[in-house]
Motif scaffolding. Structure first.
Motif, PDB file in Angstrom:
ATOM      1  N   GLU A  27       0.834  -1.271  -0.034  1.00  0.00           N
ATOM      2  CA  GLU A  27      -0.151   0.014  -0.095  1.00  0.00           C
ATOM      3  C   GLU A  27       0.860   1.257  -0.086  1.00  0.00           C
ATOM      4  O   GLU A  27       0.249   2.361  -0.383  1.00  0.00           O
ATOM      5  CB  GLU A  27      -0.944   0.001   1.354  1.00  0.00           C
ATOM      6  N   SER A  28       2.191   1.218   0.221  1.00  0.00           N
ATOM      7  CA  SER A  28       2.906   2.187   0.168  1.00  0.00           C
ATOM      8  C   SER A  28       3.856   2.367  -1.127  1.00  0.00           C
ATOM      9  O   SER A  28       4.596   3.030  -1.281  1.00  0.00           O
ATOM     10  CB  SER A  28       3.920   2.170   1.282  1.00  0.00           C
ATOM     11  N   MET A  29       3.562   1.614  -1.891  1.00  0.00           N
ATOM     12  CA  MET A  29       4.090   1.487  -3.467  1.00  0.00           C
ATOM     13  C   MET A  29       3.999   2.568  -4.036  1.00  0.00           C
ATOM     14  O   MET A  29       5.145   3.227  -4.535  1.00  0.00           O
ATOM     15  CB  MET A  29       3.287   0.287  -4.328  1.00  0.00           C
ATOM     16  N   PRO A  30       3.110   3.758  -4.173  1.00  0.00           N
ATOM     17  CA  PRO A  30       3.045   5.002  -4.880  1.00  0.00           C
ATOM     18  C   PRO A  30       4.279   5.875  -4.434  1.00  0.00           C
ATOM     19  O   PRO A  30       4.331   6.885  -5.016  1.00  0.00           O
ATOM     20  CB  PRO A  30       1.850   5.408  -4.621  1.00  0.00           C
ATOM     21  N   LEU A  31       4.836   5.670  -3.293  1.00  0.00           N
ATOM     22  CA  LEU A  31       5.796   6.540  -2.731  1.00  0.00           C
ATOM     23  C   LEU A  31       7.299   6.606  -3.757  1.00  0.00           C
ATOM     24  O   LEU A  31       8.184   7.418  -3.713  1.00  0.00           O
ATOM     25  CB  LEU A  31       6.273   6.457  -1.328  1.00  0.00           C
ATOM     26  N   ILE A  32       7.346   5.579  -4.309  1.00  0.00           N
ATOM     27  CA  ILE A  32       8.621   5.374  -4.992  1.00  0.00           C
ATOM     28  C   ILE A  32       8.189   4.841  -6.563  1.00  0.00           C
ATOM     29  O   ILE A  32       7.348   3.978  -6.859  1.00  0.00           O
ATOM     30  CB  ILE A  32       9.389   3.882  -4.666  1.00  0.00           C
ATOM     31  N   GLU A  33       8.644   5.791  -7.182  1.00  0.00           N
ATOM     32  CA  GLU A  33       8.310   5.441  -9.020  1.00  0.00           C
ATOM     33  C   GLU A  33       9.269   4.436  -9.678  1.00  0.00           C
ATOM     34  O   GLU A  33       8.984   3.694 -10.262  1.00  0.00           O
ATOM     35  CB  GLU A  33       8.134   6.745  -9.758  1.00  0.00           C
ATOM     36  N   SER A  34      10.521   4.590  -9.049  1.00  0.00           N
ATOM     37  CA  SER A  34      11.413   3.705  -9.484  1.00  0.00           C
ATOM     38  C   SER A  34      12.488   3.347  -8.458  1.00  0.00           C
ATOM     39  O   SER A  34      12.782   3.989  -7.433  1.00  0.00           O
ATOM     40  CB  SER A  34      12.166   4.534 -10.771  1.00  0.00           C
ATOM     41  N   GLU A  35      12.874   1.843  -8.499  1.00  0.00           N
ATOM     42  CA  GLU A  35      14.152   1.678  -7.729  1.00  0.00           C
ATOM     43  C   GLU A  35      15.260   2.496  -7.526  1.00  0.00           C
ATOM     44  O   GLU A  35      15.742   2.910  -6.451  1.00  0.00           O
ATOM     45  CB  GLU A  35      14.665   0.297  -8.312  1.00  0.00           C
ATOM     46  N   GLU A  36      15.564   3.187  -8.706  1.00  0.00           N
ATOM     47  CA  GLU A  36      16.881   4.045  -8.653  1.00  0.00           C
ATOM     48  C   GLU A  36      16.765   5.284  -7.624  1.00  0.00           C
ATOM     49  O   GLU A  36      17.538   5.886  -7.186  1.00  0.00           O
ATOM     50  CB  GLU A  36      17.289   4.623  -9.918  1.00  0.00           C
ATOM     51  N   ASP A  37      15.465   5.506  -7.393  1.00  0.00           N
ATOM     52  CA  ASP A  37      14.814   6.726  -6.464  1.00  0.00           C
ATOM     53  C   ASP A  37      15.280   6.479  -4.923  1.00  0.00           C
ATOM     54  O   ASP A  37      15.173   7.197  -4.151  1.00  0.00           O
ATOM     55  CB  ASP A  37      13.305   7.046  -6.507  1.00  0.00           C
ATOM     56  N   LEU A  38      15.354   5.063  -4.652  1.00  0.00           N
ATOM     57  CA  LEU A  38      15.495   4.537  -3.239  1.00  0.00           C
ATOM     58  C   LEU A  38      16.967   4.332  -2.527  1.00  0.00           C
ATOM     59  O   LEU A  38      17.902   3.841  -3.313  1.00  0.00           O
ATOM     60  CB  LEU A  38      14.701   3.315  -2.852  1.00  0.00           C
ATOM     61  N   VAL A  39      17.195   4.683  -1.462  1.00  0.00           N
ATOM     62  CA  VAL A  39      18.546   4.469  -0.726  1.00  0.00           C
ATOM     63  C   VAL A  39      18.321   4.036   0.603  1.00  0.00           C
ATOM     64  O   VAL A  39      17.122   4.315   1.115  1.00  0.00           O
ATOM     65  CB  VAL A  39      19.529   5.589  -0.946  1.00  0.00           C
ATOM     66  N   PHE A  40      19.139   3.349   1.098  1.00  0.00           N
ATOM     67  CA  PHE A  40      19.072   2.650   2.629  1.00  0.00           C
ATOM     68  C   PHE A  40      18.554   3.701   3.553  1.00  0.00           C
ATOM     69  O   PHE A  40      17.679   3.659   4.424  1.00  0.00           O
ATOM     70  CB  PHE A  40      20.337   2.070   2.864  1.00  0.00           C
ATOM     71  N   GLU A  41      19.202   5.008   3.613  1.00  0.00           N
ATOM     72  CA  GLU A  41      18.762   5.969   4.662  1.00  0.00           C
ATOM     73  C   GLU A  41      17.357   6.358   4.435  1.00  0.00           C
ATOM     74  O   GLU A  41      16.724   6.737   5.153  1.00  0.00           O
ATOM     75  CB  GLU A  41      19.505   7.192   4.219  1.00  0.00           C
ATOM     76  N   ASP A  42      16.747   6.115   3.215  1.00  0.00           N
ATOM     77  CA  ASP A  42      15.146   6.278   3.253  1.00  0.00           C
ATOM     78  C   ASP A  42      14.609   5.355   4.370  1.00  0.00           C
ATOM     79  O   ASP A  42      13.702   5.989   4.923  1.00  0.00           O
ATOM     80  CB  ASP A  42      14.648   6.246   1.750  1.00  0.00           C
ATOM     81  N   TYR A  43      14.566   4.279   4.233  1.00  0.00           N
ATOM     82  CA  TYR A  43      14.263   3.320   5.291  1.00  0.00           C
ATOM     83  C   TYR A  43      14.499   3.689   6.721  1.00  0.00           C
ATOM     84  O   TYR A  43      13.696   3.903   7.553  1.00  0.00           O
ATOM     85  CB  TYR A  43      14.476   2.086   5.036  1.00  0.00           C
ATOM     86  N   VAL A  44      15.568   4.175   7.023  1.00  0.00           N
ATOM     87  CA  VAL A  44      16.070   4.545   8.107  1.00  0.00           C
ATOM     88  C   VAL A  44      15.524   5.898   8.818  1.00  0.00           C
ATOM     89  O   VAL A  44      14.721   6.018   9.945  1.00  0.00           O
ATOM     90  CB  VAL A  44      17.803   4.893   8.268  1.00  0.00           C
TER      91      VAL A  44
END
Length: 314
Positions: free
Chosen positions: A102-119
């Motif tokens: 259900e939180s899928m819309p927050l990321i459009e592409s894998e390359e937009d994500l880094v580990f610190e986002d989760y932290v």
């Protein structure tokens, strides 16, 4: 290649994809972030508060708040943890990390994500729960990669305690090397130069086709950021009490990992005989072990919750 993917499916598969979150029980409890909302579930026990509360973080890959994965299957492990906490008077918050379910819309592409986002997301969840007057003590429960995410957040915020479930004791790059070490020489010879570049913060453009699922361009920014975290250093810097739990039938994380983490945090690990990576009682053979990943009716290992509850209620 299928064998490679099975060994590391909770290490590196960050596929931005849906994952079932139907049938959630409890109160909708969402976190507002600049990109939208991280969807969560609050499960309250019966009786009057304020309650002790555990914030639960799942492992890597397309794994939802219940511990279910579009790759490994539905096992409901983290949902069961939340339900059993509620039975003992302890509230819990579990959520779909950004880019998943259900939180899928927050990321459009894998390359937009880094580990610190989760932290940073976990830190914001701690702040949200701390501001909620229904709760008076906050605990973090992190599973697999979620253990490192929760531990990194525990360095930044004071919590009552942190529980590491099947947490990895080495840098992610070293664990990946270990998991792939049984592959043919021609595979490991292709992998090592890529690993070195990522460890040094450099993207790799020409990844061989056979390794695309592991080292595709879109996942490399996440891996670069993830590889920088040494669990020993992170656990050593946490001031809160720490409980390290590990199953000895885990085919993805080892008892040695637990020993490393416990030593870093100055505690004794709890090794649960027969428990596997999804917190179920499982056979030693890999095929039978992995079958439990897709069994949502199989209960948690009987010794798991007593260990968690003893720590929280102490």
């Amino acid at each position: 290649m299928k064998k490679i993917m099975m060994l590391v499916m909770t290490m590196t598969l960050l596929l931005i994809t849906g994952c079932s979150s139907e049938g959630q029980e409890g109160e909708e409890y969402d976190l507002a972030v600049p990109e939208g909302e991280i969807k969560g579930t609050l499960l309250l026990p019966e009786g009057e508060g304020p309650y002790k509360v555990a914030i639960i973080h799942q492992g890597s890959g397309p794994t939802d708040r219940d511990g279910n994965s579009t790759i490994a299957g539905d096992n409901n492990s983290l949902k069961m943890v939340a339900e059993k906490l509620a039975e003992e008077g302890i509230a819990s918050v579990r959520y779909d990390k950004r880019g998943i379910a259900e939180s899928m819309p927050l990321i459009e592409s894998e390359e937009d994500l880094v580990f610190e986002d989760y932290v940073n997301d976990m830190i914001m969840w701690i702040d949200k729960v701390e501001a909620d007057d229904r709760f008076d003590e906050i605990y973090l429960i992190g599973h697999s990669e979620g253990a490192l995410i929760s531990a990194a957040a525990a360095m930044e915020r004071e919590v009552e305690g942190f529980i590491s479930l099947a947490g990895v004791g080495e840098r992610a790059s070293d664990t990946l090397r270990r998991q792939l070490s049984t592959q043919p020489d021609e595979i490991t010879e292709l992998i090592e130069p890529i690993m070195i570049e990522l460890e040094n913060g450099r993207l790799v453009e020409d990844v061989p086709e056979i390794l695309q699922s592991l080292f595709r361009n879109s996942i490399q920014p996440y891996m670069i950021s993830w590889f920088q975290y040494d669990p020993v250093e992170v656990y050593n810097r946490i001031d809160s009490p720490i409980l390290v739990i590990q199953g000895d039938n885990d085919v993805q994380v080892t008892v040695d990992d637990a020993m490393i983490l416990a030593d870093a945090s100055g505690t004794d690990p709890v090794i649960i005989e027969g428990m596997n990576h999804v917190l179920k009682n499982a056979p030693e053979d890999v095929e039978g072990n992995l079958e439990t990943y897709g069994d949502p009716d199989l209960d948690l290992h009987p010794n798991l919750m007593s260990t968690i509850l003893e720590f929280i209620k102490d």
